[in-house]
Design a protein around this motif. Sequence first.
Motif, PDB file in Angstrom:
ATOM      1  N   TRP A  76       0.824  -1.210   0.000  1.00  0.00           N
ATOM      2  CA  TRP A  76       0.000   0.000   0.000  1.00  0.00           C
ATOM      3  C   TRP A  76       0.859   1.262   0.000  1.00  0.00           C
ATOM      4  O   TRP A  76       0.554   2.236  -0.691  1.00  0.00           O
ATOM      5  CB  TRP A  76      -0.930  -0.016   1.213  1.00  0.00           C
ATOM      6  CG  TRP A  76      -1.783   1.198   1.350  1.00  0.00           C
ATOM      7  CD1 TRP A  76      -2.744   1.632   0.491  1.00  0.00           C
ATOM      8  CD2 TRP A  76      -1.753   2.129   2.426  1.00  0.00           C
ATOM      9  NE1 TRP A  76      -3.325   2.777   0.967  1.00  0.00           N
ATOM     10  CE2 TRP A  76      -2.732   3.101   2.160  1.00  0.00           C
ATOM     11  CE3 TRP A  76      -1.011   2.238   3.598  1.00  0.00           C
ATOM     12  CZ2 TRP A  76      -2.986   4.170   3.013  1.00  0.00           C
ATOM     13  CZ3 TRP A  76      -1.262   3.284   4.437  1.00  0.00           C
ATOM     14  CH2 TRP A  76      -2.236   4.242   4.145  1.00  0.00           C
ATOM     15  N   LEU A  77       1.942   1.244   0.759  1.00  0.00           N
ATOM     16  CA  LEU A  77       2.808   2.429   0.840  1.00  0.00           C
ATOM     17  C   LEU A  77       3.616   2.658  -0.427  1.00  0.00           C
ATOM     18  O   LEU A  77       3.941   3.798  -0.764  1.00  0.00           O
ATOM     19  CB  LEU A  77       3.749   2.313   2.042  1.00  0.00           C
ATOM     20  CG  LEU A  77       3.095   2.440   3.417  1.00  0.00           C
ATOM     21  CD1 LEU A  77       4.103   2.141   4.509  1.00  0.00           C
ATOM     22  CD2 LEU A  77       2.481   3.812   3.600  1.00  0.00           C
ATOM     23  N   THR A  78       3.960   1.609  -1.128  1.00  0.00           N
ATOM     24  CA  THR A  78       4.816   1.764  -2.308  1.00  0.00           C
ATOM     25  C   THR A  78       4.035   1.937  -3.604  1.00  0.00           C
ATOM     26  O   THR A  78       4.621   2.362  -4.602  1.00  0.00           O
ATOM     27  CB  THR A  78       5.760   0.562  -2.454  1.00  0.00           C
ATOM     28  OG1 THR A  78       4.992  -0.639  -2.523  1.00  0.00           O
ATOM     29  CG2 THR A  78       6.733   0.498  -1.278  1.00  0.00           C
ATOM     30  N   ARG A  79       2.755   1.620  -3.621  1.00  0.00           N
ATOM     31  CA  ARG A  79       1.967   1.785  -4.842  1.00  0.00           C
ATOM     32  C   ARG A  79       1.647   3.250  -5.065  1.00  0.00           C
ATOM     33  O   ARG A  79       1.133   3.924  -4.164  1.00  0.00           O
ATOM     34  CB  ARG A  79       0.666   1.010  -4.740  1.00  0.00           C
ATOM     35  CG  ARG A  79       0.846  -0.443  -5.035  1.00  0.00           C
ATOM     36  CD  ARG A  79      -0.407  -1.222  -4.950  1.00  0.00           C
ATOM     37  NE  ARG A  79      -1.507  -0.609  -5.696  1.00  0.00           N
ATOM     38  CZ  ARG A  79      -2.721  -1.099  -5.719  1.00  0.00           C
ATOM     39  NH1 ARG A  79      -2.996  -2.189  -5.033  1.00  0.00           N
ATOM     40  NH2 ARG A  79      -3.669  -0.529  -6.408  1.00  0.00           N
ATOM     41  N   PRO A  80       1.910   3.774  -6.255  1.00  0.00           N
ATOM     42  CA  PRO A  80       1.597   5.183  -6.505  1.00  0.00           C
ATOM     43  C   PRO A  80       0.093   5.432  -6.667  1.00  0.00           C
ATOM     44  O   PRO A  80      -0.375   6.533  -6.419  1.00  0.00           O
ATOM     45  CB  PRO A  80       2.340   5.484  -7.806  1.00  0.00           C
ATOM     46  CG  PRO A  80       2.524   4.178  -8.472  1.00  0.00           C
ATOM     47  CD  PRO A  80       2.597   3.149  -7.378  1.00  0.00           C
ATOM     48  N   ASP A  81      -0.664   4.415  -7.058  1.00  0.00           N
ATOM     49  CA  ASP A  81      -2.091   4.598  -7.291  1.00  0.00           C
ATOM     50  C   ASP A  81      -2.945   3.891  -6.244  1.00  0.00           C
ATOM     51  O   ASP A  81      -4.051   3.461  -6.529  1.00  0.00           O
ATOM     52  CB  ASP A  81      -2.456   4.089  -8.682  1.00  0.00           C
ATOM     53  CG  ASP A  81      -2.195   2.590  -8.836  1.00  0.00           C
ATOM     54  OD1 ASP A  81      -1.414   2.046  -8.036  1.00  0.00           O
ATOM     55  OD2 ASP A  81      -2.779   1.984  -9.745  1.00  0.00           O
ATOM     56  N   GLY A  82      -2.443   3.811  -5.029  1.00  0.00           N
ATOM     57  CA  GLY A  82      -3.147   3.087  -3.979  1.00  0.00           C
ATOM     58  C   GLY A  82      -4.378   3.819  -3.492  1.00  0.00           C
ATOM     59  O   GLY A  82      -4.573   5.011  -3.721  1.00  0.00           O
ATOM     60  N   ALA A  83      -5.249   3.084  -2.827  1.00  0.00           N
ATOM     61  CA  ALA A  83      -6.466   3.652  -2.252  1.00  0.00           C
ATOM     62  C   ALA A  83      -6.117   4.545  -1.070  1.00  0.00           C
ATOM     63  O   ALA A  83      -5.004   4.492  -0.536  1.00  0.00           O
ATOM     64  CB  ALA A  83      -7.382   2.516  -1.818  1.00  0.00           C
ATOM     65  N   PRO A  84      -7.072   5.377  -0.635  1.00  0.00           N
ATOM     66  CA  PRO A  84      -6.777   6.272   0.484  1.00  0.00           C
ATOM     67  C   PRO A  84      -6.596   5.570   1.829  1.00  0.00           C
ATOM     68  O   PRO A  84      -6.080   6.166   2.766  1.00  0.00           O
ATOM     69  CB  PRO A  84      -7.968   7.219   0.525  1.00  0.00           C
ATOM     70  CG  PRO A  84      -9.023   6.613  -0.298  1.00  0.00           C
ATOM     71  CD  PRO A  84      -8.373   5.636  -1.221  1.00  0.00           C
ATOM     72  N   SER A  85      -7.027   4.325   1.941  1.00  0.00           N
ATOM     73  CA  SER A  85      -6.839   3.617   3.208  1.00  0.00           C
ATOM     74  C   SER A  85      -6.328   2.200   2.942  1.00  0.00           C
ATOM     75  O   SER A  85      -6.568   1.630   1.883  1.00  0.00           O
ATOM     76  CB  SER A  85      -8.153   3.549   3.992  1.00  0.00           C
ATOM     77  OG  SER A  85      -9.037   2.616   3.427  1.00  0.00           O
ATOM     78  N   LEU A  86      -5.654   1.660   3.917  1.00  0.00           N
ATOM     79  CA  LEU A  86      -5.121   0.307   3.795  1.00  0.00           C
ATOM     80  C   LEU A  86      -6.247  -0.715   3.675  1.00  0.00           C
ATOM     81  O   LEU A  86      -6.141  -1.670   2.908  1.00  0.00           O
ATOM     82  CB  LEU A  86      -4.219  -0.028   4.986  1.00  0.00           C
ATOM     83  CG  LEU A  86      -3.625  -1.425   5.036  1.00  0.00           C
ATOM     84  CD1 LEU A  86      -2.750  -1.684   3.828  1.00  0.00           C
ATOM     85  CD2 LEU A  86      -2.835  -1.619   6.314  1.00  0.00           C
ATOM     86  N   SER A  87      -7.324  -0.508   4.402  1.00  0.00           N
ATOM     87  CA  SER A  87      -8.439  -1.460   4.356  1.00  0.00           C
ATOM     88  C   SER A  87      -9.039  -1.564   2.964  1.00  0.00           C
ATOM     89  O   SER A  87      -9.434  -2.636   2.522  1.00  0.00           O
ATOM     90  CB  SER A  87      -9.527  -1.036   5.339  1.00  0.00           C
ATOM     91  OG  SER A  87      -9.042  -1.075   6.650  1.00  0.00           O
ATOM     92  N   LYS A  88      -9.137  -0.448   2.273  1.00  0.00           N
ATOM     93  CA  LYS A  88      -9.721  -0.454   0.931  1.00  0.00           C
ATOM     94  C   LYS A  88      -8.740  -0.976  -0.117  1.00  0.00           C
ATOM     95  O   LYS A  88      -9.134  -1.497  -1.144  1.00  0.00           O
ATOM     96  CB  LYS A  88     -10.188   0.943   0.565  1.00  0.00           C
ATOM     97  CG  LYS A  88     -11.370   1.398   1.395  1.00  0.00           C
ATOM     98  CD  LYS A  88     -11.883   2.705   0.910  1.00  0.00           C
ATOM     99  CE  LYS A  88     -13.045   3.259   1.671  1.00  0.00           C
ATOM    100  NZ  LYS A  88     -13.521   2.620   2.819  1.00  0.00           N
ATOM    101  N   ASP A  89      -7.463  -0.830   0.130  1.00  0.00           N
ATOM    102  CA  ASP A  89      -6.445  -1.244  -0.820  1.00  0.00           C
ATOM    103  C   ASP A  89      -6.043  -2.708  -0.660  1.00  0.00           C
ATOM    104  O   ASP A  89      -5.558  -3.325  -1.592  1.00  0.00           O
ATOM    105  CB  ASP A  89      -5.208  -0.353  -0.675  1.00  0.00           C
ATOM    106  CG  ASP A  89      -4.251  -0.513  -1.828  1.00  0.00           C
ATOM    107  OD1 ASP A  89      -4.676  -0.320  -2.978  1.00  0.00           O
ATOM    108  OD2 ASP A  89      -3.076  -0.839  -1.570  1.00  0.00           O
ATOM    109  N   MET A  90      -6.262  -3.250   0.528  1.00  0.00           N
ATOM    110  CA  MET A  90      -5.791  -4.597   0.837  1.00  0.00           C
ATOM    111  C   MET A  90      -6.660  -5.656   0.163  1.00  0.00           C
ATOM    112  O   MET A  90      -7.884  -5.577   0.175  1.00  0.00           O
ATOM    113  CB  MET A  90      -5.802  -4.805   2.355  1.00  0.00           C
ATOM    114  CG  MET A  90      -5.222  -6.098   2.793  1.00  0.00           C
ATOM    115  SD  MET A  90      -4.957  -6.232   4.576  1.00  0.00           S
ATOM    116  CE  MET A  90      -6.396  -5.551   5.283  1.00  0.00           C
ATOM    117  N   HIS A  91      -6.007  -6.631  -0.429  1.00  0.00           N
ATOM    118  CA  HIS A  91      -6.699  -7.768  -1.041  1.00  0.00           C
ATOM    119  C   HIS A  91      -7.381  -8.578   0.054  1.00  0.00           C
ATOM    120  O   HIS A  91      -6.825  -8.741   1.147  1.00  0.00           O
ATOM    121  CB  HIS A  91      -5.688  -8.631  -1.794  1.00  0.00           C
ATOM    122  CG  HIS A  91      -6.295  -9.687  -2.631  1.00  0.00           C
ATOM    123  ND1 HIS A  91      -6.647 -10.912  -2.122  1.00  0.00           N
ATOM    124  CD2 HIS A  91      -6.646  -9.686  -3.943  1.00  0.00           C
ATOM    125  CE1 HIS A  91      -7.185 -11.642  -3.086  1.00  0.00           C
ATOM    126  NE2 HIS A  91      -7.192 -10.921  -4.203  1.00  0.00           N
TER     127      HIS A  91
END
Length: 115
Positions: A76-91
């Motif tokens: 999540w921290l290294t993706r440039p196009d990640g979601a605004p929160s870890l919960s939304k970005d996490m698989h």
Amino acid sequence: MTATSVAPAPTRRPAPLAVTVSAWAVPVMVVGQFALLSGIPVTIALAGALLRVRDRMVRRAAALVAVSYLIPLVIWLTRPDGAPSLSKDMHPGFAGLMVAASAALIVALFRARRH
């Protein structure tokens, strides 16, 4: 009369309560969509297990919880196009892995308490 010394009985040192509470808090926070904040109980569980618990299984389970948290966090921290929160970005697979690792830690804590 000679004084005999009696060796003290070996004391069982169960896991601190903070480790047990943290092990339960991690899956609750992940399922409740507070994955980034679940880093706090992950850290408490890992530090408490490594510093205060002698059982290897508990230490390994706590390390597994920490690794299962760090992998999606780093992604999540290294993706440039990640979601605004870890919960939304996490698989969802990582969420399941974190819950399973926390369950393994809880089982290891109870097993260590019995032995």
